[in-house]
Design an enzyme around this catalytic site. Structure first.
Site, PDB file in Angstrom:
ATOM      1  CB  CYS A 119      -0.946   0.012   1.195  1.00  9.55           C
ATOM      2  SG  CYS A 119      -2.117  -1.348   1.166  1.00  9.55           S
ATOM      3  CG  HIS A 253      -3.046   3.680   1.518  1.00 10.75           C
ATOM      4  ND1 HIS A 253      -3.566   3.179   0.347  1.00 10.75           N
ATOM      5  CD2 HIS A 253      -3.174   2.695   2.446  1.00 10.75           C
ATOM      6  CE1 HIS A 253      -3.980   1.951   0.561  1.00 10.75           C
ATOM      7  NE2 HIS A 253      -3.763   1.629   1.824  1.00 10.75           N
ATOM      8  CG  ASN A 283      -6.610  -0.533   0.987  1.00  4.91           C
ATOM      9  OD1 ASN A 283      -5.856  -0.198   0.077  1.00  4.91           O
ATOM     10  ND2 ASN A 283      -6.179  -0.891   2.188  1.00  4.91           N
TER      11      ASN A 283
HETATM   12  N1  ACO Z   1     -19.286  -8.010   8.174  1.00  8.58           N
HETATM   13  C1  ACO Z   1     -19.882  -8.215   9.367  1.00  8.58           C
HETATM   14  N2  ACO Z   1     -19.194  -8.556  10.476  1.00  8.58           N
HETATM   15  C2  ACO Z   1     -17.862  -8.673  10.367  1.00  8.58           C
HETATM   16  C3  ACO Z   1     -17.197  -8.482   9.145  1.00  8.58           C
HETATM   17  C4  ACO Z   1     -17.961  -8.150   8.020  1.00  8.58           C
HETATM   18  N3  ACO Z   1     -17.409  -7.911   6.811  1.00  8.58           N
HETATM   19  N4  ACO Z   1     -15.878  -8.697   9.354  1.00  8.58           N
HETATM   20  C5  ACO Z   1     -15.718  -8.994  10.656  1.00  8.58           C
HETATM   21  N5  ACO Z   1     -16.925  -9.002  11.263  1.00  8.58           N
HETATM   22  C6  ACO Z   1     -17.232  -9.264  12.651  1.00  8.58           C
HETATM   23  C7  ACO Z   1     -16.164 -10.047  13.362  1.00  8.58           C
HETATM   24  O1  ACO Z   1     -16.334 -11.427  13.128  1.00  8.58           O
HETATM   25  C8  ACO Z   1     -16.414  -9.674  14.804  1.00  8.58           C
HETATM   26  O2  ACO Z   1     -17.495 -10.427  15.284  1.00  8.58           O
HETATM   27  P1  ACO Z   1     -17.517 -10.944  16.813  1.00  8.58           P
HETATM   28  O3  ACO Z   1     -17.482  -9.708  17.648  1.00  8.58           O
HETATM   29  O4  ACO Z   1     -18.777 -11.691  16.870  1.00  8.58           O
HETATM   30  O5  ACO Z   1     -16.283 -11.775  16.955  1.00  8.58           O
HETATM   31  C9  ACO Z   1     -16.887  -8.220  14.724  1.00  8.58           C
HETATM   32  O6  ACO Z   1     -17.282  -8.002  13.362  1.00  8.58           O
HETATM   33  C10 ACO Z   1     -15.836  -7.210  15.089  1.00  8.58           C
HETATM   34  O7  ACO Z   1     -14.655  -7.549  14.396  1.00  8.58           O
HETATM   35  P2  ACO Z   1     -13.359  -6.746  14.614  1.00  8.58           P
HETATM   36  O8  ACO Z   1     -12.268  -7.353  13.815  1.00  8.58           O
HETATM   37  O9  ACO Z   1     -13.145  -6.523  16.071  1.00  8.58           O
HETATM   38  O10 ACO Z   1     -13.763  -5.347  13.965  1.00  8.58           O
HETATM   39  P3  ACO Z   1     -12.979  -4.014  13.985  1.00  8.58           P
HETATM   40  O11 ACO Z   1     -13.779  -2.987  14.675  1.00  8.58           O
HETATM   41  O12 ACO Z   1     -11.543  -4.156  14.400  1.00  8.58           O
HETATM   42  O13 ACO Z   1     -12.969  -3.639  12.457  1.00  8.58           O
HETATM   43  C11 ACO Z   1     -11.525  -3.661  10.541  1.00  8.58           C
HETATM   44  C12 ACO Z   1     -12.322  -4.486  11.530  1.00  8.58           C
HETATM   45  C13 ACO Z   1     -12.477  -2.786   9.748  1.00  8.58           C
HETATM   46  C14 ACO Z   1     -10.766  -4.583   9.611  1.00  8.58           C
HETATM   47  C15 ACO Z   1     -10.524  -2.755  11.322  1.00  8.58           C
HETATM   48  O14 ACO Z   1      -9.786  -3.517  12.231  1.00  8.58           O
HETATM   49  C16 ACO Z   1      -9.602  -2.025  10.417  1.00  8.58           C
HETATM   50  O15 ACO Z   1      -9.998  -1.158   9.666  1.00  8.58           O
HETATM   51  N6  ACO Z   1      -8.285  -2.306  10.474  1.00  8.58           N
HETATM   52  C17 ACO Z   1      -7.351  -1.695   9.592  1.00  8.58           C
HETATM   53  C18 ACO Z   1      -7.138  -2.633   8.470  1.00  8.58           C
HETATM   54  C19 ACO Z   1      -6.790  -1.980   7.168  1.00  8.58           C
HETATM   55  O16 ACO Z   1      -7.156  -0.867   6.861  1.00  8.58           O
HETATM   56  N7  ACO Z   1      -6.076  -2.724   6.371  1.00  8.58           N
HETATM   57  C20 ACO Z   1      -5.738  -2.319   5.060  1.00  8.58           C
HETATM   58  C21 ACO Z   1      -4.368  -2.695   4.712  1.00  8.58           C
HETATM   59  S1  ACO Z   1      -3.173  -1.760   5.611  1.00  8.58           S
HETATM   60  C22 ACO Z   1      -3.360  -0.255   5.111  1.00  8.58           C
HETATM   61  O17 ACO Z   1      -3.770  -0.037   4.007  1.00  8.58           O
HETATM   62  C23 ACO Z   1      -3.052   0.860   6.044  1.00  8.58           C
END
Ligand code: ACO
Length: 326
Positions: A119, A253, A283
């Site tokens: 990224c 980004h 993304n």
């Molecule tokens: N739809 C519905 N529910 C979902 C989904 C989905 N697509 N994906 C996960 N869940 C559920 C999980 O199973 C979990 O359920 P549970 O509580 O019953 O176990 C719940 O949602 C919460 O999951 P978390 O992983 O705790 O959610 P979080 O609030 O951390 O959000 C996310 C997840 C959006 C991925 C967040 O962590 C994030 O944005 N991280 C950054 C990742 C990123 O941007 N990566 C890109 C590459 S790196 C870069 O570009 C900078």
């Protein structure tokens, strides 16, 4: 060019972009897997993304974006001396997809290679092209970010597949020896391989005969992203003796709206100055910055003389910034 002792700067002379035709909305995804429009939008800011169809590849999207950037620069394809393609999803393991783009553009001179910093790839590629220009080695560089992340997503993993999209953006950097202060003012790059397990692809030519799928610890990435991106902004501002208010446009980004909001809050950056396209593109890894730049220019936001700060973070981790006086 290097023999006349002139000091060269890299001026942005053109920007272009290209997106796959197919739009996939959050609603579309909610009909295919156990997710909801609300979950995706609330947690990420993403509403829809483009997904490459068969025949739409990293090199074909990259070629289209590059041709638009060259046309906008007023140059001819044959004026390009260097192509740096930032991508983590090349058409083939080799040759470099940059050479496929070079050939599609009918360019038969100069050199072309791929840059792999996921990224962060676009800022790494800008730095490489800027250095080649400053060294007096080349006149015009094409810097491209092009990705087809949909091909490395595990569509059974709802925690990752909803976050990414496909697309390409490109920028032409041209040598200028004017005594104006326009052009690339600074590049700062970083990486720290200790965090490789938080975001990676579980395949690849040296460890398996599979391309593999993207794997991510979302919370871990989030925490590091806010920290690294905030420090990258402060580093660029301090280096250039500026304050945050001097920045006209922040083109980050496009990973997640909550990351961008947290970073903006931490460094005191006004929301109005942040270019956001992740709602439409999701993304797109190395393509996200030039896609956002293109949109900002098309919408008459970024103007000549503006101070534009690009910044990114990605797998590795790798992260960094580029400051440009437009
Ligand atoms: N739809 C519905 N529910 C979902 C989904 C989905 N697509 N994906 C996960 N869940 C559920 C999980 O199973 C979990 O359920 P549970 O509580 O019953 O176990 C719940 O949602 C919460 O999951 P978390 O992983 O705790 O959610 P979080 O609030 O951390 O959000 C996310 C997840 C959006 C991925 C967040 O962590 C994030 O944005 N991280 C950054 C990742 C990123 O941007 N990566 C890109 C590459 S790196 C870069 O570009 C900078």
């Amino acid at each position: 060019m290097s023999s006349n002792n002139k000091i060269y700067r890299s001026i942005v002379s053109g920007v272009g972009a290209s997106l796959p035709k197919e739009i996939v909305t959050n609603k579309d995804l909610s009909m295919r897997m156990d997710t909801s429009e609300e979950w995706i939008e609330e947690r990420t800011g993403i509403k829809e993304r483009r997904i490459a169809s068969e025949g739409e590849t990293t090199s074909s999207l990259g070629t289209e974006a590059a041709q638009i950037a060259i046309n906008n620069s007023g140059l001819k394809n044959s004026d390009i001396d260097l192509i740096v393609l930032a991508t983590a999803t090349p058409d083939n393991t080799f040759p470099a997809s940059a050479t496929l783009i070079q050939s599609s553009l009918g360019i038969e001179k100069g050199y072309a290679y791929d840059m792999q910093a996921v990224c962060s790839g676009f800022v790494f590629a800008v730095e490489a092209a800027d250095n080649a220009i400053k060294a007096g080695n080349i006149k015009n560089a094409l810097v491209i970010g092009s990705e087809t992340f949909s091909r490395i997503l595990d569509w059974d993993d709802r925690s990752t597949c909803v976050l990414f999209g496909d697309g390409a953006g490109a920028m032409v950097l041209s040598a200028s020896s004017d005594d104006t202060n326009r052009g690339v003012l600074s590049n700062h790059l970083h990486s720290d391989g200790r965090y490789k397990d938080l975001l990676y692809v579980d395949g690849g030519p040296s460890i398996s005969n599979q391309v593999g799928f993207l794997r991510m610890d979302g919370k871990g990435v989030f925490k590091h992203a806010v920290h690294n991106l905030s420090s990258a902004i402060i580093e660029a501002i301090d280096y250039n003796d500026l304050t945050i208010d001097d920045i006209d446009w922040f083109v980050p980004h496009q990973a997640n709206i909550r990351i961008l909001e947290a970073v903006s809050k931490k460094v005191g950056l006004s929301k109005d100055k942040v270019i956001i396209t992740l709602d439409k593109h999701a993304n797109t890894s190395a393509a996200s910055i030039p896609l956002a730049l293109y949109e900002a220019i098309e919408n008459d936001k970024i103007k000549k003389g503006d101070l534009v700060l690009l910044e990114a973070m990605g797998g590795g981790f790798s992260w960094g910034s580029t400051l440009i006086r437009w």
